[in-house]
Scaffold this motif. Structure first.
Motif, mmCIF file in Angstrom:
data_model
loop_
_atom_site.group_PDB
_atom_site.id
_atom_site.type_symbol
_atom_site.label_atom_id
_atom_site.label_comp_id
_atom_site.label_asym_id
_atom_site.label_seq_id
_atom_site.Cartn_x
_atom_site.Cartn_y
_atom_site.Cartn_z
ATOM 1 N N GLY A 33 0.800 -1.215 0.000
ATOM 2 C CA GLY A 33 0.000 0.000 0.000
ATOM 3 C C GLY A 33 0.828 1.259 0.000
ATOM 4 O O GLY A 33 1.984 1.265 0.418
ATOM 5 N N GLY A 34 0.220 2.333 -0.450
ATOM 6 C CA GLY A 34 0.849 3.649 -0.438
ATOM 7 C C GLY A 34 0.016 4.630 0.370
ATOM 8 O O GLY A 34 -0.890 4.232 1.106
ATOM 9 N N ILE A 35 0.291 5.911 0.199
ATOM 10 C CA ILE A 35 -0.367 6.921 1.030
ATOM 11 C C ILE A 35 -1.784 7.224 0.579
ATOM 12 O O ILE A 35 -2.502 7.968 1.236
ATOM 13 N N SER A 36 -2.188 6.665 -0.565
ATOM 14 C CA SER A 36 -3.514 7.033 -1.073
ATOM 15 C C SER A 36 -4.640 6.195 -0.489
ATOM 16 O O SER A 36 -5.810 6.496 -0.712
ATOM 17 N N ILE A 37 -4.302 5.129 0.233
ATOM 18 C CA ILE A 37 -5.359 4.364 0.899
ATOM 19 C C ILE A 37 -5.857 5.206 2.076
ATOM 20 O O ILE A 37 -5.075 5.752 2.851
ATOM 21 N N SER A 38 -7.185 5.325 2.212
ATOM 22 C CA SER A 38 -7.773 6.197 3.226
ATOM 23 C C SER A 38 -7.423 5.776 4.647
ATOM 24 O O SER A 38 -7.069 4.619 4.890
ATOM 25 N N GLU A 39 -7.584 6.719 5.563
ATOM 26 C CA GLU A 39 -7.461 6.419 6.987
ATOM 27 C C GLU A 39 -8.363 5.234 7.343
ATOM 28 O O GLU A 39 -9.422 5.056 6.740
ATOM 29 N N ASP A 40 -7.972 4.458 8.331
ATOM 30 C CA ASP A 40 -8.719 3.271 8.728
ATOM 31 C C ASP A 40 -9.023 2.397 7.499
ATOM 32 O O ASP A 40 -10.184 2.229 7.096
ATOM 33 N N PRO A 41 -7.977 1.830 6.893
ATOM 34 C CA PRO A 41 -8.163 1.078 5.653
ATOM 35 C C PRO A 41 -9.237 0.001 5.773
ATOM 36 O O PRO A 41 -9.352 -0.677 6.805
ATOM 37 N N SER A 42 -10.012 -0.128 4.714
ATOM 38 C CA SER A 42 -11.101 -1.097 4.674
ATOM 39 C C SER A 42 -11.020 -1.880 3.374
ATOM 40 O O SER A 42 -10.766 -1.293 2.316
ATOM 41 N N PHE A 43 -11.182 -3.192 3.464
ATOM 42 C CA PHE A 43 -11.135 -4.042 2.276
ATOM 43 C C PHE A 43 -12.319 -5.000 2.331
ATOM 44 O O PHE A 43 -12.424 -5.810 3.258
ATOM 45 N N ARG A 44 -13.205 -4.880 1.379
ATOM 46 C CA ARG A 44 -14.339 -5.804 1.305
ATOM 47 C C ARG A 44 -14.088 -6.697 0.096
ATOM 48 O O ARG A 44 -13.827 -6.208 -1.009
ATOM 49 N N PHE A 45 -14.125 -7.990 0.295
ATOM 50 C CA PHE A 45 -13.675 -8.896 -0.764
ATOM 51 C C PHE A 45 -14.487 -10.182 -0.740
ATOM 52 O O PHE A 45 -15.124 -10.512 0.266
ATOM 53 N N ASP A 46 -14.454 -10.898 -1.850
ATOM 54 C CA ASP A 46 -15.075 -12.217 -1.872
ATOM 55 C C ASP A 46 -13.980 -13.284 -1.854
ATOM 56 O O ASP A 46 -12.792 -12.977 -2.041
ATOM 57 N N TYR A 47 -14.366 -14.510 -1.593
ATOM 58 C CA TYR A 47 -13.394 -15.613 -1.536
ATOM 59 C C TYR A 47 -14.153 -16.915 -1.684
ATOM 60 O O TYR A 47 -15.377 -16.977 -1.455
ATOM 61 N N ARG A 48 -13.435 -17.944 -2.083
ATOM 62 C CA ARG A 48 -14.076 -19.231 -2.328
ATOM 63 C C ARG A 48 -14.688 -19.779 -1.039
ATOM 64 O O ARG A 48 -14.025 -19.863 0.001
ATOM 65 N N ALA A 49 -15.964 -20.115 -1.117
ATOM 66 C CA ALA A 49 -16.654 -20.648 0.051
ATOM 67 C C ALA A 49 -16.414 -22.149 0.106
ATOM 68 O O ALA A 49 -16.759 -22.872 -0.810
ATOM 69 N N ASP A 50 -15.737 -22.579 1.160
ATOM 70 C CA ASP A 50 -15.587 -24.041 1.349
ATOM 71 C C ASP A 50 -15.667 -24.326 2.837
ATOM 72 O O ASP A 50 -16.470 -23.716 3.525
ATOM 73 N N THR A 51 -14.842 -25.177 3.354
ATOM 74 C CA THR A 51 -14.935 -25.514 4.772
ATOM 75 C C THR A 51 -14.614 -24.287 5.628
ATOM 76 O O THR A 51 -13.809 -23.445 5.234
ATOM 77 N N PRO A 52 -15.244 -24.173 6.814
ATOM 78 C CA PRO A 52 -14.947 -23.024 7.683
ATOM 79 C C PRO A 52 -13.470 -23.019 8.082
ATOM 80 O O PRO A 52 -12.918 -24.061 8.408
ATOM 81 N N GLU A 53 -12.867 -21.852 7.981
ATOM 82 C CA GLU A 53 -11.456 -21.698 8.358
ATOM 83 C C GLU A 53 -11.285 -20.384 9.091
ATOM 84 O O GLU A 53 -11.992 -19.428 8.794
#
Lengths: 319, 276
Positions: free
Chosen positions: B233-253
């Motif tokens: 990351g660089g300085i352009s990511i806002s304060e209190d960085p937040s990332f909302r993402f998807d991922y493969r749903a399989d066994t709980p981990e």
């Protein structure tokens, strides 16, 4: 009762009590020279100017915030400095028509340019600048941004010579200043409109200079903390004041009733965003609709609500 | 692999340093960057950041969502997504007219099923934002959006610096269940990190020096043994960085998160498999 300029009406907030107040004290009598700003005498020896409810522009010369002054037996205190040097200069001229007592203090209610850009005029007149202990850092961090954005909005000529002066004397908690048989009680507040909020209570008349902790007509702007502001409103209600000079809107309004419109807006915004966050709505979708039911109640809603909602979403999703 | 990450980082550091010097010489004006000439800026970035490699039109392969006009230039939501069939392994987000144009570079974990990452960035001037996706075979795909916003980088990182200092490093993970349109094959989560992510573009009025930048430089988000994505990351990511993402749903981990900032502070947090 001649007014230098009409007081843009007493506007929607003022109930009958306000009209009575205005007719008793009236406004600063003057010969209406072009170079004085209109101040209403809202209580004996207490004066306030209503800035335009508008975005700062070259047309309004940055005269978009309320400010005032209190005259004691020995000295004058000015509360906020106006949004440009010409506006502050005309305010000082208006003070000089009322009294020749020294302007001992310039008290700043928070860091925003529309309230501090005129500081130098009062400092040059001999005033000690008083503000929150957080004000110096807050101004320093924003100085370049404020000057650049005001150059765009007002034009470079009106920004030439502006200095964002730090307080000479800082307040963390409370402080009483004496103007000669006239005590002003200064108080700082937990982060709400900004992290530099400070109120001034004229104990003699029961007049509260709230800065931007109180907005009327002009949509409240959140540059601090939505939840902090709602908490501060509860504490503000307890102050022994009968009237308030809001940071924006009419020059004076009954207190604590003047807190109601902004409390309703802030609660609506919080309720809508809390529900959106619970439902997993994304920031951009939530910000587009939050507090829409309040749109008709405020001026400058479209200018400020999307930003309020965006910042408040980022605050509330941590709750 | 590790060597290519290192090369990428040093390149980014160079761009960052150049950007900061330029910013120090010309204070952020908040002025509107004109669209004409924008291409030149981008061509310069292609040379500096991507070694002048040719780029393919990314339509349908990588996509970027951003508002045409930002409500708050310090918090501009952007969504990066990829066509999962095209084997894109790296996504670089470039905000052309920001003082440090490379906002972030995401490397997607093998088989992690991450097809979409939303974050929030600072935007300092009217600007193109480019998203460059790098496929397994090294091909670069580009797409862009024009965003009207100004002043986001020079704005102070925090509305309440005292509160920000107290909470630095706190993390929160929200889980939203099945990702929209995934037919239940992918789940969605949001990682939030308390950090001022200070841009370093505010001047100390006493010393007249710029306050040092302080931001998250490396982030790893893993689930079980599998890395979902990493970010430089660089300085352009806002304060209190937040990332909302998807991922493969399989066994709980369980989720494992590790972030490192410019002061070499490390923040690590584990979130149990079934927490909500």
């Amino acid at each position: 009762m001649a007014l230098c300029t009409p007081i843009e009406g007493v506007r929607s907030v003022g109930p009958a009590a306000l009209a009575v107040l205005m007719s008793v004290f009236g406004s600063v009598p003057c010969a209406c020279a072009e170079d004085t700003l209109a101040f209403d005498e809202i209580a004996p020896h207490v004066y306030a100017h209503a800035g335009a409810v508008a975005l700062p522009s070259s047309e309004n010369r940055g005269d978009t915030s309320n400010f005032g002054f209190v005259v004691g037996d020995e000295a004058v205190a000015v509360i906020d400095a106006g949004g440009s040097l010409p506006v502050a200069r005309e305010a000082l001229a208006a003070i000089r028509r009322v009294t020749d007592k020294p302007v001992r203090y310039l008290i700043l209610t928070h860091m925003h340019p529309d309230h501090v850009f005129g500081s130098r005029i009062f400092k040059d007149a001999g005033a000690t600048i008083v503000g929150s202990a957080a004000l110096g850092d807050a101004l320093a961090a924003r100085s370049d941004t404020y000057l650049a954005s005001y150059r765009d909005q007002l034009g470079p000529a009106l920004v030439e010579g502006v200095e964002l002066l730090p307080p000479d004397r800082s307040v963390d908690g409370s402080l009483t200043l004496d103007l000669g048989h006239r005590a002003l009680r200064l108080q700082t507040w937990p982060t709400a409109h900004t992290n530099t909020d400070l109120t001034v209570l004229d104990t003699t008349s029961g007049t509260l200079f709230a800065g931007d902790l109180v907005f009327l007509e002009h949509l409240p702007v959140i540059d601090g903390s939505l939840t902090g502001w709602l908490k501060d409103i509860e504490s503000l209600k307890a102050l022994p004041a009968a009237r308030v000079v809001p940071g924006h809107g009419p020059s004076v309004a009954p207190f604590p009733a003047a807190l109601e419109p902004e409390a309703r807006y802030l609660e609506t915004l919080k309720r809508d965003l809390d529900a959106d966050i619970d439902a997993g709505l994304r920031l951009e979708n939530a910000a587009a609709s939050a507090a829409a039911s309040e749109a008709a109640n405020w001026q400058l809603f479209d200018a400020y609500n999307p930003r309020n909602a965006t910042a408040a979403y980022a605050e509330l999703e941590w709750q | 692999m590790s060597q290519s990450i290192f090369t990428g980082r040093s390149r980014m550091a160079a761009v960052l340093a150049i950007g900061l010097t330029a910013a120090a010489m010309s204070a952020p004006s908040g002025a509107k960057a004109a669209e004409p000439g924008a291409d030149e800026v981008w061509q310069g970035l292609v040379t500096d950041v991507f070694e002048g490699k040719p780029m393919q039109d990314g339509t349908g392969i990588v996509s970027l969502e951003a508002p045409a006009r930002a409500a708050d230039p310090a918090l501009v939501p952007v969504t990066l997504s990829v066509d999962p069939t095209r084997h894109i392994r790296k996504l670089t987000l470039v905000i052309d007219h920001n003082p440090a144009p490379v906002a972030a570079s995401f490397t997607l974990g093998d088989g992690a099923g991450v097809t979409r990452i939303e974050t929030r960035v600072r935007v300092n001037a009217y600007t193109d934002i480019h998203l460059v996706g790098e496929a397994d075979d090294g091909t670069l795909y580009v797409t862009s959006r024009y965003v009207k916003a100004a002043g986001g980088c020079a704005a102070p990182a925090s509305k309440d610096p005292a509160a920000a200092a107290r909470s630095i490093g706190q993390m929160k993970l929200r889980r939203f269940g099945a990702a929209e349109g995934s037919g239940g094959t992918r789940d969605e989560a949001q990682l939030m990190i308390r950090h001022p992510n200070n841009s370093g573009l505010q001047k100390d009025q006493v010393t007249l020096l710029y306050i040092p930048a302080h931001f998250i430089t490396e982030l790893t988000v893993a689930r079980g043994e599998r890395t979902l994505f990493t970010m430089e990351g660089g300085i352009s990511i806002s304060e209190d960085p937040s990332f909302r993402f998807d991922y493969r749903a399989d066994t709980p981990e369980p989720f494992h998160v590790k972030a490192v900032d410019t002061e070499n502070m490390t923040f690590a947090h584990d979130f149990p498999a079934d927490a909500s």
